[in-house]
Design a protein around this motif. Sequence first.
Motif, PDB file in Angstrom:
ATOM      1  N   UNK A  79     -27.296  56.887  -0.390  1.00  0.00           N
ATOM      2  CA  UNK A  79     -27.232  57.809   0.749  1.00  0.00           C
ATOM      3  C   UNK A  79     -28.478  58.701   0.785  1.00  0.00           C
ATOM      4  N   UNK A  80     -28.934  59.109  -0.366  1.00  0.00           N
ATOM      5  CA  UNK A  80     -30.128  59.956  -0.423  1.00  0.00           C
ATOM      6  C   UNK A  80     -31.376  59.182   0.006  1.00  0.00           C
ATOM      7  N   UNK A  81     -31.468  57.913  -0.412  1.00  0.00           N
ATOM      8  CA  UNK A  81     -32.612  57.090  -0.012  1.00  0.00           C
ATOM      9  C   UNK A  81     -32.602  56.857   1.493  1.00  0.00           C
ATOM     10  N   UNK A  82     -31.444  56.588   2.053  1.00  0.00           N
ATOM     11  CA  UNK A  82     -31.357  56.392   3.507  1.00  0.00           C
ATOM     12  C   UNK A  82     -31.839  57.632   4.258  1.00  0.00           C
ATOM     13  N   UNK A  83     -31.474  58.806   3.768  1.00  0.00           N
ATOM     14  CA  UNK A  83     -31.896  60.042   4.430  1.00  0.00           C
ATOM     15  C   UNK A  83     -33.420  60.166   4.409  1.00  0.00           C
ATOM     16  N   UNK A  84     -34.029  59.849   3.278  1.00  0.00           N
ATOM     17  CA  UNK A  84     -35.492  59.925   3.182  1.00  0.00           C
ATOM     18  C   UNK A  84     -36.138  58.948   4.159  1.00  0.00           C
ATOM     19  N   UNK A 105     -34.878  57.683   6.930  1.00  0.00           N
ATOM     20  CA  UNK A 105     -34.642  58.047   8.333  1.00  0.00           C
ATOM     21  C   UNK A 105     -35.487  59.244   8.769  1.00  0.00           C
ATOM     22  N   UNK A 106     -35.669  60.206   7.871  1.00  0.00           N
ATOM     23  CA  UNK A 106     -36.377  61.443   8.236  1.00  0.00           C
ATOM     24  C   UNK A 106     -37.844  61.427   7.870  1.00  0.00           C
ATOM     25  N   UNK A 107     -38.246  60.490   7.005  1.00  0.00           N
ATOM     26  CA  UNK A 107     -39.632  60.422   6.508  1.00  0.00           C
ATOM     27  C   UNK A 107     -40.035  61.712   5.789  1.00  0.00           C
ATOM     28  N   UNK A 108     -39.063  62.365   5.158  1.00  0.00           N
ATOM     29  CA  UNK A 108     -39.328  63.576   4.390  1.00  0.00           C
ATOM     30  C   UNK A 108     -38.568  63.507   3.073  1.00  0.00           C
ATOM     31  N   UNK A 109     -39.237  63.927   1.998  1.00  0.00           N
ATOM     32  CA  UNK A 109     -38.607  63.952   0.684  1.00  0.00           C
ATOM     33  C   UNK A 109     -38.316  65.405   0.318  1.00  0.00           C
ATOM     34  N   UNK A 110     -37.021  65.772   0.402  1.00  0.00           N
ATOM     35  CA  UNK A 110     -36.581  67.117   0.045  1.00  0.00           C
ATOM     36  C   UNK A 110     -36.186  67.135  -1.427  1.00  0.00           C
ATOM     37  N   UNK A 111     -36.523  68.216  -2.089  1.00  0.00           N
ATOM     38  CA  UNK A 111     -36.215  68.340  -3.509  1.00  0.00           C
ATOM     39  C   UNK A 111     -34.809  68.891  -3.697  1.00  0.00           C
ATOM     40  N   UNK A 112     -34.117  68.313  -4.680  1.00  0.00           N
ATOM     41  CA  UNK A 112     -32.812  68.831  -5.053  1.00  0.00           C
ATOM     42  C   UNK A 112     -32.999  70.099  -5.881  1.00  0.00           C
ATOM     43  N   UNK A 113     -32.122  71.068  -5.661  1.00  0.00           N
ATOM     44  CA  UNK A 113     -32.219  72.329  -6.413  1.00  0.00           C
ATOM     45  C   UNK A 113     -32.141  72.054  -7.908  1.00  0.00           C
ATOM     46  N   UNK A 114     -32.991  72.688  -8.700  1.00  0.00           N
ATOM     47  CA  UNK A 114     -32.963  72.429 -10.149  1.00  0.00           C
ATOM     48  C   UNK A 114     -31.710  73.002 -10.791  1.00  0.00           C
ATOM     49  N   UNK A 115     -31.332  72.409 -11.928  1.00  0.00           N
ATOM     50  CA  UNK A 115     -30.169  72.879 -12.654  1.00  0.00           C
ATOM     51  C   UNK A 115     -28.913  72.165 -12.222  1.00  0.00           C
TER      52      UNK A 115
END
Length: 638
Positions: free
Chosen positions: A232-237, A239-249
Motif C-alpha cells: 500500500x505504501x509503494x502504491x501511494x509513492x 501514484x503521487x510521485x512523492x516519497x514521504x518519510x515515516x515519523x521516526x520511532x
Amino acid sequence: MRIAAQALQPNLTEWAAQRPVTSAPNPLIGQQRALHAIEQALSICGRYAHGFIVTPAGLRVLDVLAELPTQQGWQSAHSQCDWLYVANPDSANQPLCIDVNAGQADSFVIKLWEFLQAAVNVRQPLLEYMLETFTSARVKHYLELISDKTFDDLPGAELATILVRQPAQPEPFTYCDRVTDASLFGSIRLQSVEGTISSDLHLIEPGALLRANGGVLAIDAEELFLQPGLWRKLKYVLRTSMMHWQAPGDAHIAAYYQPEPIPVQLKVLLLGDRDIYAQLREVDRDFDNLFPYLADFSSHYSLAQAPLAPYFDYLAYVEREAAVRPLAPDAIAPLLKFATRLTDFQTELTLDTIALMQFLREANGIAAQQQQQQISAAHLEQVLEQRKQRDGYIAELSRRAILEGQVYIETSGQVIGQINGLTVVTAGGSEFGEPSRITATVHYGDGDIIDIDRKSELSGSIHTKGVMILSAYIANVFARNDAMSLSATIVFEQSYHEVDGDSASLAELCCLLSALAEAPIEQGLAITGAVDQFGRVQAIGAVNEKIEGYFALCQARGLTGKQGVIIPQANLSQLNLDHEVIAAVAAEKFHIYAVEHVTAALELLTNEPQKQLYAKIEQRLSELQHIEKPTSWWQRWF
C-alpha cells in the motif's frame, strides 16, 4: 501402432552436430516475448507504466537484470541525481531536499559551506558560480532562502547530509531482494543526547526507492508482500510521485522530525511467480493500472518456434556460471537429452539455469576425481545413475513389495476383467511410476457403474469424473435406445490412499469392456491414457516415468518379449526414455504402442477384433434384457 526405438527420444546426434565452434554466452535466449514487454514498459513515461516480470524456477534473476540493459540499451526518461538534505533556516525539524547532477553532491556541500562562511556583502560572485554550476531549481530556491543567513542563523548542528550519491555512470537498475520498510523506503534513526531523544540530518538513511530514483527499481514481489503495509505504501509513492518519510520511532518512543518529501520518478519492475501476478490482478483494483506490462519469462526453449543454434549460446552462459571443465564432444548429446527431459517434450529444451548448473557441477566433480580435463558423456551418465540411486529408495521399496508378492501385479498370462494401469507416485520428495491393478466385475442390475474407490471415499473428483465418462461411453455405444440391465463394479486393488486424476480412465474402460465381453486381457501389457465420451484417447502427464516404472518391474522379473506399454498417440512428442528402455525396444524385448481410440487399445489387449468383442457384449446384454426382473424383495431372496 508400435513405436520404433528411434522415436523414443529426440534426434540427439543431429542436434549435437549443430554445436558451433564458439558461442557467445547469453542468458536471454528464448525470451523474446518478455524482452519486448520490458522494452515497451521502459519506453513509456508516466506513473502508470510499470511492469511485472514472471520469473520461473531456475531463472537467475540478477544475471538476467544485468544482461537486459546491455541488450536493450536502457535509457531512463529521468536523469539520476544526487540528493541532499540541508538545514532549513525556518525549522530545525523540517530539513529541505535538494537535487544536483550526478557526482556534484560533494562539491555542492563544499561550496555551500564557503557561501555561508563568506560575508553577506561579498557573496555575489560565489552565488553566480553556484547558480551556473548547480542548475537545479531547488538549489536556486535554497540559495534565495539563505542569501542573507550565516551559520548562526541555521538551526541545529549540521548543515547538510548527502542522501544519495550517484556514480559518474549510474547503475542501470537497483535490485531490492531483501524487502523491508527500511531497505525499500529508508528510515530516520533516533539518538539520545543528554536524555533528549531527537534526530538529525546524518540519521536519515535512504532506501532502494531513493537510490533508484530516476532509474529502474526491481523488487522481489514475494518478499514485498510478506511485509504488511509495504504494498500500500509503494502504491501511494507511485501514484503521487512523492516519497514521504515515516515519523521516526514507534508507539513508545516518537520524535517530531519531518524531512521534506522527495519527488520520485522511476520505473518499477516487480519480480515473482505467476501465482502472485494472478492474485494481484484479482484482489487489487489498482494493480492493472500501475503495472500494465507483463514480461513473461519462459522456462522452455521451443525448437518448433526457433532454431537450435542460439540455444548453444545459452549453454555457454550456463557453463560459464557453473565454472566447470569444458564439455567433450560426446557430452553434448546427453546434456541436450537432460535438457529436453526436464521439459517433458522432445522439441523443447529447458531454460532452468540452476538445474543445468547443478547437473554440470556434479559431472565436473566426477571428472575432477578421475583427473580428467573434460566432462564426457560417461560423467553425465554417472551423475544420472547417482541421482537415481539417491532418489530411488521409495521406488525400490514399492517394487520389492510387488516382486515379493505383497502387492499382486501380473506381468504375464491372460485374465478377464483385470488390467495393469500406470500411475505416478509422489512420496517423500521423489516421483516414480508404478503399475496398479484394476479389476472389474459385471452383474445383473440397473446399468450403473459402481466405483468402489469413490464409495469408500478414496477417489478424487477428477478420477470420479473419469469413471462417469466411461459410463457415458458404454451407455452411448450399447444402450442408446434401451435400458442396460447390467451393472458393474470397478476398483483399484490394494490401493489405500486417495486415487485421483483421469489418466487411468482408458485402462478402466478396457477392463470393464473385457469383463462385459468375457475377453481375457494380456497381463504383460500395461496401459495409460484418458478417454472422452466418444472413446477418443487423450494425453496424460508423466508418460516417461510411467513407462520406465513398468519397465523396471518387467526387467526385474525378466523380459519375455511380450511385455509393453500402451500410451496415447498424443503423448508421442513427450517420449524421452532411459537408454535401457530404448535398447530393450530396439531388441524387441519390450514394446510401446500408441493408440488414438479405445477400440485400438482393446484389440491390442485382447488380441481380438473390435467388432467381435462388441458383438459379444451386445449378445450378453440382449440375453440379460430378457431375464424377468423380480418385483419384490421376497422374490429376490428366494
